[in-house]
Every structure is written in C-alpha cells, then in structure tokens.
Design a protein around this motif. Structure first.
Motif, mmCIF file in Angstrom:
data_model
loop_
_atom_site.group_PDB
_atom_site.id
_atom_site.type_symbol
_atom_site.label_atom_id
_atom_site.label_comp_id
_atom_site.label_asym_id
_atom_site.label_seq_id
_atom_site.Cartn_x
_atom_site.Cartn_y
_atom_site.Cartn_z
ATOM 1 N N ALA A 44 -143.881 -111.687 90.175
ATOM 2 C CA ALA A 44 -144.325 -111.989 91.446
ATOM 3 C C ALA A 44 -143.547 -110.932 92.461
ATOM 4 N N SER A 45 -143.929 -109.477 92.287
ATOM 5 C CA SER A 45 -143.413 -108.551 93.067
ATOM 6 C C SER A 45 -144.533 -107.659 93.318
ATOM 7 N N HIS A 46 -144.330 -106.962 94.619
ATOM 8 C CA HIS A 46 -145.534 -105.807 94.728
ATOM 9 C C HIS A 46 -145.098 -104.646 94.731
ATOM 10 N N TRP A 47 -143.686 -104.461 94.373
ATOM 11 C CA TRP A 47 -142.855 -103.104 94.104
ATOM 12 C C TRP A 47 -143.499 -102.548 92.637
ATOM 13 N N PRO A 48 -143.827 -101.578 92.665
ATOM 14 C CA PRO A 48 -144.704 -101.301 91.133
ATOM 15 C C PRO A 48 -143.467 -101.273 89.959
ATOM 16 N N ASP A 49 -142.229 -100.954 90.377
ATOM 17 C CA ASP A 49 -141.193 -100.936 89.098
ATOM 18 C C ASP A 49 -140.838 -102.118 88.829
ATOM 19 N N ARG A 50 -141.256 -103.331 89.614
ATOM 20 C CA ARG A 50 -140.894 -104.619 89.350
ATOM 21 C C ARG A 50 -142.103 -105.454 89.218
ATOM 22 N N ALA A 51 -143.180 -104.939 89.203
ATOM 23 C CA ALA A 51 -144.592 -105.687 89.143
ATOM 24 C C ALA A 51 -144.887 -106.213 87.976
ATOM 25 N N LEU B 136 -147.692 -96.652 83.528
ATOM 26 C CA LEU B 136 -146.508 -96.493 84.648
ATOM 27 C C LEU B 136 -145.478 -95.897 83.960
ATOM 28 N N PHE B 137 -144.853 -94.964 84.424
ATOM 29 C CA PHE B 137 -143.738 -94.195 83.808
ATOM 30 C C PHE B 137 -142.505 -95.179 84.159
ATOM 31 N N THR B 138 -141.392 -95.173 83.192
ATOM 32 C CA THR B 138 -140.370 -95.747 83.468
ATOM 33 C C THR B 138 -139.590 -95.301 84.553
ATOM 34 N N ARG B 139 -139.665 -94.067 85.103
ATOM 35 C CA ARG B 139 -138.959 -93.451 86.204
ATOM 36 C C ARG B 139 -140.087 -92.453 86.907
ATOM 37 N N PRO B 140 -140.283 -92.462 88.156
ATOM 38 C CA PRO B 140 -141.268 -91.663 88.743
ATOM 39 C C PRO B 140 -140.549 -90.274 88.764
ATOM 40 N N GLU B 141 -141.671 -89.202 88.228
ATOM 41 C CA GLU B 141 -141.335 -87.922 88.160
ATOM 42 C C GLU B 141 -141.739 -87.095 89.291
ATOM 43 N N MET C 277 -144.839 -88.746 90.772
ATOM 44 C CA MET C 277 -145.789 -89.059 90.018
ATOM 45 C C MET C 277 -145.281 -90.440 89.480
ATOM 46 N N GLN C 278 -146.161 -91.513 89.580
ATOM 47 C CA GLN C 278 -145.837 -92.824 89.288
ATOM 48 C C GLN C 278 -146.621 -93.460 87.896
ATOM 49 N N GLY C 279 -147.687 -92.930 87.731
ATOM 50 C CA GLY C 279 -148.581 -93.252 86.683
ATOM 51 C C GLY C 279 -149.762 -92.571 86.444
ATOM 52 N N VAL C 280 -150.541 -92.896 85.531
ATOM 53 C CA VAL C 280 -151.914 -92.068 85.273
ATOM 54 C C VAL C 280 -152.810 -93.305 84.784
#
Length: 516
Positions: A390-397, A426-431, A511-514
C-alpha cells in the motif's frame, strides 16, 4: 512472589572457554596439563590490562584491571590470550540454547550470566533442588566454573548467585539472605556504591533500615528501586532471547541417538503428539522447529515452514526429511542426541473442510506440497512472488515475499492504490542518466545511460509522484515519471527529480526501470 527465578553465574567464562578448547570438556576432572596461569587481556585507555583470570592466576594474586606489565613481573610464565568478546558472547549464547532443556524462558544476563524463569517447571525434574543440582553438575562436567541460585525475584537470584552461598531461597527468607550482602549486590554502579559507603551504608541491611526520604533526596531513586526489585516490591520483567513456542512436545532418551532415520522416526512421533493440541485449538502449524540436544551440550535448531496450516504428522516428518538431506554434512551427531523437542513457532486457523475428489483440488494439493518440499530443502526464500504494498512510491510499492506467504490469504497486504503502468523490472537504486530535452518541463529528446546514447521515438507523461510525508521528510523532492521508447523499440521508465519552478537546484534525471 509466586515466581521462581534461576540465576546462573559463570565467573571464569572466558578462561573456561579457552581451557575447554585446549584440554577438552573434562579438563576440570582430569586436571590441567599446563600449570601456567591463563589470563585474557585487551587494550584499555592505551594500556594492556587483564580482563579475565583463571583459578591459577587468582591464586597468585592477580586481579582484573591490573596492567599486563605488572602481571608479567609477578608471573613471567603467564599465558596471555587476547580477549575476544565476540567469542565469549557466542559461547554464552550456546549455553543459553542448552538451558532450553529446563525452560523456554531463558535470558542473557550481562557478559557472564543467564536468567531462567523456572516457574511451573521444577516438578518435571523432581523439584527445584534436583533441577539446580542437575544443571550445575552438567555444566561442571562441561568444564565450567558455575554458580546458581533460585529466588522469587531476578534481583535476589542474581545477588545470591554471586555473593551468597544460598541456593534455594523461599519468599520469607528474602530479607535475611539480602541483608548481609554488599551494596554492589543490588547491581548498582561502582560510583554509587562508593558514595553510599562514605555515609556508612556498606551492606544492604543498612539500606533497608535507613529512612527512605533522605536516601531518595541524596542518591536518587536508583538504590531504592534496586532494593524494591530484589525484595519483590517492584516488578522486574525477564526478556527471553527467543519467542515462546505456542505448542511443544519433547522426548528425553535413555540412550542417545545419532542416525538420521532415528531422528526422523522420533520427529514423526512428536508430530503425532502435536496433532491433538493443534486440533483442540482449531489451528495448523505454519512454522515448526526441531531441537536436537547433543550429549556434550551443543544444540541444533532445524526449522521448516509450510505454505498453509498443517497438522498432518506424515507431512511434517517429510518436511524435516527434506531439510535433513541438506543439513546432513553440517549435522554432527557426535556421541548422540539425548533430548529431542518439536515446537510450533507459528500457527494459523485451520477450517475443517470436505475434501474434493476432483482434478483441480488434487492439483492444488500437489502444488502446495511441492512448495513445502522445495522450501524445506532450499530455504524459505528460494521461491518468491512479487506482492503489491500500500504505497504509491515506486521504491516501496512492492516486495518479494516467500511463495508460501505470498499465496497465503491475509499474510501480506495485496490491495494496492491506483497507479499507472509499471515496468517489468525496477532497479534497486535509480541510476543517473544524462538527458537532452526540447522543453525544460517536457519529456527528453535523447538520453545517455550506461555509456550508450538513446534517441527517443515516443514518450508518455509526466506522471507526478510526491513523497509520502508520513514516511519521508520534507527534503524528498517530487518526481515526474515518463514512459520512454527509443528508436530501437526499447522501453524505459525515467523520472525527473525536482521541479524547475521550485528551489534553486537543477532537477536531475534517473532511470527507475525497464519495460522490455
């Protein structure tokens, strides 16, 4: 006052650990081959000082805190070992595991002690005196110098184990046992004991008869609080090092066992003993723990989990069989196991249901057994499933949960807020990426990522996401996300961190993901 607390004190834990490693567990009964005193030393305030002594070192007058140079001058043949606090802690943890044979409520007490809540357990061993005698004799056979005492409160048991000869203390004997003991038996700081001694309060009995008002005003609440806890006027909880099992069955063996087949046969019998308790609760076990107590004191813990509530003894035995296939090389039986215990660490409601004799139900049952067998052999996290949070933040979604927990209803939240299309990976850390945009607030025209230039063919966005203020602080900047497709057909998920119209910092691209 109905509690019964057993305090165990190891006055020479560090040197006994070294002696056991050198000369074996029976070194106290057979005698030490090397007469040289053993001490442990470490650097304290830029000087090497003694931190632990054995009996031979104490006999020649050495003391803890003494300088190493002075100690070598007194005894040139001194055997000095560098202090290893981590090894001592691991050894104390192993002793705490071994004490689980008497009660599951075992707590670590400082650097050289254990506290056991044996309330309601003593009758299983023939009374408190026999329990204490059995515990102390076994630990002595393991090559340890040990002292113990049973009292109604942890404070009094701690004091009696270290400063008194009393071993079994009844509730009406508490003031008489506590009165002649020194003030440091209340677990007060050395500075506080020294200050109390300056006004004539050297023994606990003198503090018990002194007026409480002046003591409180001059020395604060600590001395009287420690006294009240030792006498049972104030409660003092014990924090067990391991959670208490919901259900437990054990078997004490007249002859130790060492074969894998014997262990599995006994595990199956213990699982049958658990079934009645689980059925009475209307539950099934989700996490089982098999404890194997070896003759020399070492304890092995083997855990297996299930994808659903389970009380079938045959399946429980098969899961431990799969686990033992993996642990066969690490499970050293030595001279055998003398006590085996099976615990239910976690359980869930098991609703009675009529079995369905169709292909779909049979396939579902086979799939659950497959998950349990694979996880028992390879570990609980070998099979994972993505679960929305229950989170809209991509790192915690989303997160990866064990397949059994992810498929079990109610284990993890699976209702997610409305959100746009998300990438497969999704990458663990955005590049970080280098972006060229036609308009500052618009999508990128091209970008450079991992030393490769990509020309943008299509772009969708922005999708603006603000930080979760109830989790993050105000320093987190909002993000504008874009779905990008380059000229080669590859799709990416980029975001711009920060806004041009707010603040003086230039927004950065990542870059968040592909997608593919």
């Amino acid at each position: 006052m109905d509690r019964r607390i057993l305090a165990i004190f190891f006055p020479r834990l560090a040197t006994d650990r070294i002696a056991r490693r050198r000369w074996g567990l029976s070194w106290r009964s057979t005698g030490r081959p090397d007469p040289a005193p053993i001490v442990c030393a470490e650097r304290i305030s830029n000087a090497m000082r003694l931190t632990a002594l054995d009996e031979a070192a104490e006999a020649i007058g050495l003391r803890v805190g003494q300088g190493l140079a002075e100690a070598r001058a007194i005894c040139p043949s001194l055997d000095v070992i560098e202090a290893d606090v981590q090894a001592d802690r691991h050894f104390l943890d192993a002793l705490a595991d071994w004490c689980d044979r008497y009660t599951p409520l075992v707590a670590i007490d400082g650097e050289n002690g254990l506290v056991l809540d044996i309330t309601g357990c003593a009758h299983l061993f023939g009374g408190e005196a026999r329990l204490l005698d059995d515990l102390l004799s076994r630990l002595t056979d393991f090559g340890l110098d040990v002292r113990g005492s049973v009292a109604p409160t942890p404070g009094l048991a701690w004091a009696a184990a270290r400063f008194s000869r009393a071993q079994i203390i009844a509730a009406d004997e508490m003031p008489a046992v506590l009165s002649p003991l020194p003030m440091k038996a209340l677990r007060l700081a050395a500075e506080t004991c020294l200050t109390l001694a300056k006004v004539g309060l050297k023994h606990i009995g003198e503090l018990m008869t002194a007026p409480r008002g002046p003591i409180m005003r001059r020395f604060g609440p600590e001395p009287l609080l420690r006294l009240d806890r030792a006498l049972g006027r104030e409660g003092e909880p014990i924090s067990p090092r391991r959670p208490l099992a919901m259900l437990s069955v054990e078997r004490r063996l007249a002859e130790p066992i060492s074969m894998e087949a014997q262990i599995l046969d006994l595990a199956g019998r213990l699982a049958c003993g658990l079934k009645a308790g689980l059925q009475a609760r209307g539950e099934g076990g989700r996490l089982f723990e098999l404890l194997l107590f070896r003759v020399d004191g070492r304890v092995f813990r083997i855990e297996v989990g299930t994808s659903g509530p389970l009380n079938d003894a045959v399946r429980i035995r098969s899961l431990f069989s799969e686990r033992l296939q993996v642990l066969r090389d690490d499970l050293d039986a030595g001279f055998g196991f003398e006590l085996v215990r099976l615990n239910v660490l976690r359980s869930e409601s098991l609703s009675p249901s009529q079995p369905l004799f169709d292909q779909e139900a049979e396939a579902e049952g086979r799939f659950g057994r497959f998950i349990d067998q694979v996880c028992a052999r390879q570990g609980a996290r070998c099979l994972s499933v993505p679960v929305a949070l229950a989170s809209h933040w991509p790192d915690r979604a989303a997160t990866l949960a064990p397949l059994g927990d992810g498929l079990s209803p109610g284990r993890l939240p699976h209702a997610s807020p409305l959100r746009g299309e998300r990438p497969i990976r999704l990458f663990t850390r955005p590049e970080p990426v280098e972006v060229t945009a036609e308009v500052p607030d618009g999508p990128p025209a091209s970008f450079r990522w991992r030393r490769t230039r990509h020309r943008v063919a299509r772009a969708e966005g922005p999708e603006r996401l603000a930080a979760e203020w109830w989790v993050d602080d105000d320093k987190h900047k909002p993000r504008d996300y874009f779905r990008i497709e380059d000229s080669a057909g590859h799709r990416f998920w980029l975001f711009r961190e920060g806004l041009y119209e707010r603040g003086s910092d230039i927004p950065s691209w990542y870059m968040q993901g592909v997608f593919a």
